[in-house]
Scaffold this motif. Structure first.
Motif, PDB file in Angstrom:
ATOM      1  N   VAL A  55       0.882  -1.165   0.000  1.00  0.00           N
ATOM      2  CA  VAL A  55       0.000   0.000   0.000  1.00  0.00           C
ATOM      3  C   VAL A  55       0.919   1.213   0.000  1.00  0.00           C
ATOM      4  O   VAL A  55       1.635   1.456   0.968  1.00  0.00           O
ATOM      5  CB  VAL A  55      -0.929  -0.002   1.232  1.00  0.00           C
ATOM      6  CG1 VAL A  55      -1.883   1.173   1.175  1.00  0.00           C
ATOM      7  CG2 VAL A  55      -1.685  -1.317   1.349  1.00  0.00           C
ATOM      8  N   LYS A  56       0.936   1.968  -1.093  1.00  0.00           N
ATOM      9  CA  LYS A  56       1.894   3.067  -1.262  1.00  0.00           C
ATOM     10  C   LYS A  56       1.316   4.406  -0.844  1.00  0.00           C
ATOM     11  O   LYS A  56       0.134   4.652  -0.979  1.00  0.00           O
ATOM     12  CB  LYS A  56       2.321   3.178  -2.732  1.00  0.00           C
ATOM     13  CG  LYS A  56       3.251   2.059  -3.166  1.00  0.00           C
ATOM     14  CD  LYS A  56       3.907   2.333  -4.493  1.00  0.00           C
ATOM     15  CE  LYS A  56       4.836   3.489  -4.537  1.00  0.00           C
ATOM     16  NZ  LYS A  56       6.024   3.455  -3.729  1.00  0.00           N
ATOM     17  N   VAL A  89       6.088  -1.214   7.943  1.00  0.00           N
ATOM     18  CA  VAL A  89       5.933   0.174   7.524  1.00  0.00           C
ATOM     19  C   VAL A  89       7.309   0.757   7.203  1.00  0.00           C
ATOM     20  O   VAL A  89       8.246   0.615   7.981  1.00  0.00           O
ATOM     21  CB  VAL A  89       5.249   1.007   8.631  1.00  0.00           C
ATOM     22  CG1 VAL A  89       5.093   2.458   8.195  1.00  0.00           C
ATOM     23  CG2 VAL A  89       3.906   0.408   9.008  1.00  0.00           C
ATOM     24  N   LYS A  90       7.396   1.424   6.041  1.00  0.00           N
ATOM     25  CA  LYS A  90       8.636   2.074   5.618  1.00  0.00           C
ATOM     26  C   LYS A  90       8.297   3.472   5.119  1.00  0.00           C
ATOM     27  O   LYS A  90       7.196   3.696   4.617  1.00  0.00           O
ATOM     28  CB  LYS A  90       9.309   1.281   4.493  1.00  0.00           C
ATOM     29  CG  LYS A  90       9.787  -0.082   4.895  1.00  0.00           C
ATOM     30  CD  LYS A  90      10.471  -0.772   3.740  1.00  0.00           C
ATOM     31  CE  LYS A  90      11.004  -2.127   4.169  1.00  0.00           C
ATOM     32  NZ  LYS A  90      11.685  -2.814   3.077  1.00  0.00           N
ATOM     33  N   PRO A  91       9.248   4.407   5.229  1.00  0.00           N
ATOM     34  CA  PRO A  91       8.991   5.723   4.639  1.00  0.00           C
ATOM     35  C   PRO A  91       8.854   5.607   3.126  1.00  0.00           C
ATOM     36  O   PRO A  91       9.580   4.854   2.484  1.00  0.00           O
ATOM     37  CB  PRO A  91      10.235   6.538   4.993  1.00  0.00           C
ATOM     38  CG  PRO A  91      10.912   5.786   6.075  1.00  0.00           C
ATOM     39  CD  PRO A  91      10.517   4.351   5.936  1.00  0.00           C
ATOM     40  N   ALA A  92       7.909   6.335   2.562  1.00  0.00           N
ATOM     41  CA  ALA A  92       7.734   6.331   1.113  1.00  0.00           C
ATOM     42  C   ALA A  92       8.897   7.069   0.470  1.00  0.00           C
ATOM     43  O   ALA A  92       9.393   8.054   1.016  1.00  0.00           O
ATOM     44  CB  ALA A  92       6.417   6.990   0.743  1.00  0.00           C
ATOM     45  N   ASP A  93       9.348   6.590  -0.651  1.00  0.00           N
ATOM     46  CA  ASP A  93      10.437   7.245  -1.367  1.00  0.00           C
ATOM     47  C   ASP A  93       9.872   8.295  -2.315  1.00  0.00           C
ATOM     48  O   ASP A  93       8.864   8.071  -2.989  1.00  0.00           O
ATOM     49  CB  ASP A  93      11.251   6.226  -2.161  1.00  0.00           C
ATOM     50  CG  ASP A  93      12.074   5.330  -1.252  1.00  0.00           C
ATOM     51  OD1 ASP A  93      12.469   5.797  -0.169  1.00  0.00           O
ATOM     52  OD2 ASP A  93      12.325   4.174  -1.627  1.00  0.00           O
ATOM     53  N   THR A  94      10.524   9.436  -2.348  1.00  0.00           N
ATOM     54  CA  THR A  94      10.125  10.532  -3.223  1.00  0.00           C
ATOM     55  C   THR A  94      11.332  10.949  -4.053  1.00  0.00           C
ATOM     56  O   THR A  94      12.431  11.074  -3.524  1.00  0.00           O
ATOM     57  CB  THR A  94       9.637  11.742  -2.384  1.00  0.00           C
ATOM     58  OG1 THR A  94       8.580  11.304  -1.539  1.00  0.00           O
ATOM     59  CG2 THR A  94       9.133  12.858  -3.272  1.00  0.00           C
ATOM     60  N   ASP A 113       4.931   3.796   3.116  1.00  0.00           N
ATOM     61  CA  ASP A 113       4.576   2.600   2.355  1.00  0.00           C
ATOM     62  C   ASP A 113       4.364   1.471   3.354  1.00  0.00           C
ATOM     63  O   ASP A 113       5.143   1.319   4.299  1.00  0.00           O
ATOM     64  CB  ASP A 113       5.684   2.199   1.380  1.00  0.00           C
ATOM     65  CG  ASP A 113       5.819   3.155   0.209  1.00  0.00           C
ATOM     66  OD1 ASP A 113       4.890   3.940  -0.030  1.00  0.00           O
ATOM     67  OD2 ASP A 113       6.868   3.094  -0.468  1.00  0.00           O
ATOM     68  N   ILE A 114       3.308   0.676   3.157  1.00  0.00           N
ATOM     69  CA  ILE A 114       3.009  -0.416   4.078  1.00  0.00           C
ATOM     70  C   ILE A 114       3.029  -1.724   3.295  1.00  0.00           C
ATOM     71  O   ILE A 114       2.350  -1.852   2.273  1.00  0.00           O
ATOM     72  CB  ILE A 114       1.620  -0.254   4.723  1.00  0.00           C
ATOM     73  CG1 ILE A 114       1.451   1.133   5.326  1.00  0.00           C
ATOM     74  CG2 ILE A 114       1.379  -1.311   5.774  1.00  0.00           C
ATOM     75  CD1 ILE A 114       0.023   1.424   5.738  1.00  0.00           C
ATOM     76  N   THR A 154      -0.848  -3.122  -4.337  1.00  0.00           N
ATOM     77  CA  THR A 154      -0.252  -3.854  -5.448  1.00  0.00           C
ATOM     78  C   THR A 154       0.267  -5.181  -4.914  1.00  0.00           C
ATOM     79  O   THR A 154       0.911  -5.221  -3.863  1.00  0.00           O
ATOM     80  CB  THR A 154       0.919  -3.048  -6.048  1.00  0.00           C
ATOM     81  OG1 THR A 154       0.436  -1.774  -6.450  1.00  0.00           O
ATOM     82  CG2 THR A 154       1.526  -3.760  -7.245  1.00  0.00           C
ATOM     83  N   VAL A 155      -0.021  -6.266  -5.626  1.00  0.00           N
ATOM     84  CA  VAL A 155       0.450  -7.591  -5.213  1.00  0.00           C
ATOM     85  C   VAL A 155       1.934  -7.684  -5.479  1.00  0.00           C
ATOM     86  O   VAL A 155       2.393  -7.516  -6.612  1.00  0.00           O
ATOM     87  CB  VAL A 155      -0.320  -8.703  -5.962  1.00  0.00           C
ATOM     88  CG1 VAL A 155       0.203 -10.081  -5.556  1.00  0.00           C
ATOM     89  CG2 VAL A 155      -1.813  -8.603  -5.715  1.00  0.00           C
TER      90      VAL A 155
END
Length: 161
Positions: A55-56, A89-94, A113-114, A154-155
């Motif tokens: 899950v982004k 859980v991770k920080p989303a990359d930008t 991002d999860i 997304t799978v």
């Protein structure tokens, strides 16, 4: 003995129209039974399937709402997909443009991002893996929900246990 008597009965037993209606009903029931028998996939049995979903770009409220042990359902059909067994859980990359014209990957301070692992019962056949009513493949999107949240994922991985 006549084939059709004065009252329009065949061999004096049953009216011809009643016989035709009875034959039509038998044909419809036989066709339905044959069709439903032909649609059953042969050799496909229910199996435990584990799916990793990404899950982004979600905010903290969504991160805090998703819990291990939640029973998740497919958004459209409301069919149970399974139970959440793991959350990462991770920080989303930008992507950020720097002053010297380079593009660098920078962790987003707000969005996360999860990675959600869902374990459920489905079928794994020769042509498809089905979880709930959804045919799943790596790279496809899967929308799921509980009574508190709904997300699109997304799978990322599939394991048939």
């Amino acid at each position: 003995m006549k084939l059709i008597d004065d009252k329009g009965r065949l061999f004096g037993l049953i009216n011809i129209i009643d016989l035709l209606i009875l034959l039509l009903i038998i044909a419809v029931v036989g066709r339905y039974a044959w069709k439903s028998q032909a649609q059953k996939p042969s050799g496909v049995q229910a199996q435990t399937i584990e799916v990793v979903l990404l899950v982004k770009d979600v905010r903290d409220a969504t991160v805090n709402a998703i819990k291990e042990g939640d029973i998740v359902r497919e958004t459209k059909s409301n069919v149970v997909l399974g139970k959440i067994t793991n959350i990462e859980v991770k920080p989303a990359d930008t992507l950020v443009n720097t002053a010297d014209g380079k593009v660098v990957n920078y962790p987003n301070p707000i969005l996360k991002d999860i990675y959600v692992t869902v374990r459920g019962t489905g079928t794994a056949g020769e042509n498809a893996i089905v979880l709930g009513n959804s045919e799943i493949r790596i790279g496809t999107t899967l929308a799921f929900k509980t009574n508190i949240y709904a997300v699109v994922s997304t799978v990322m991985g599939i394991k048939v246990l």
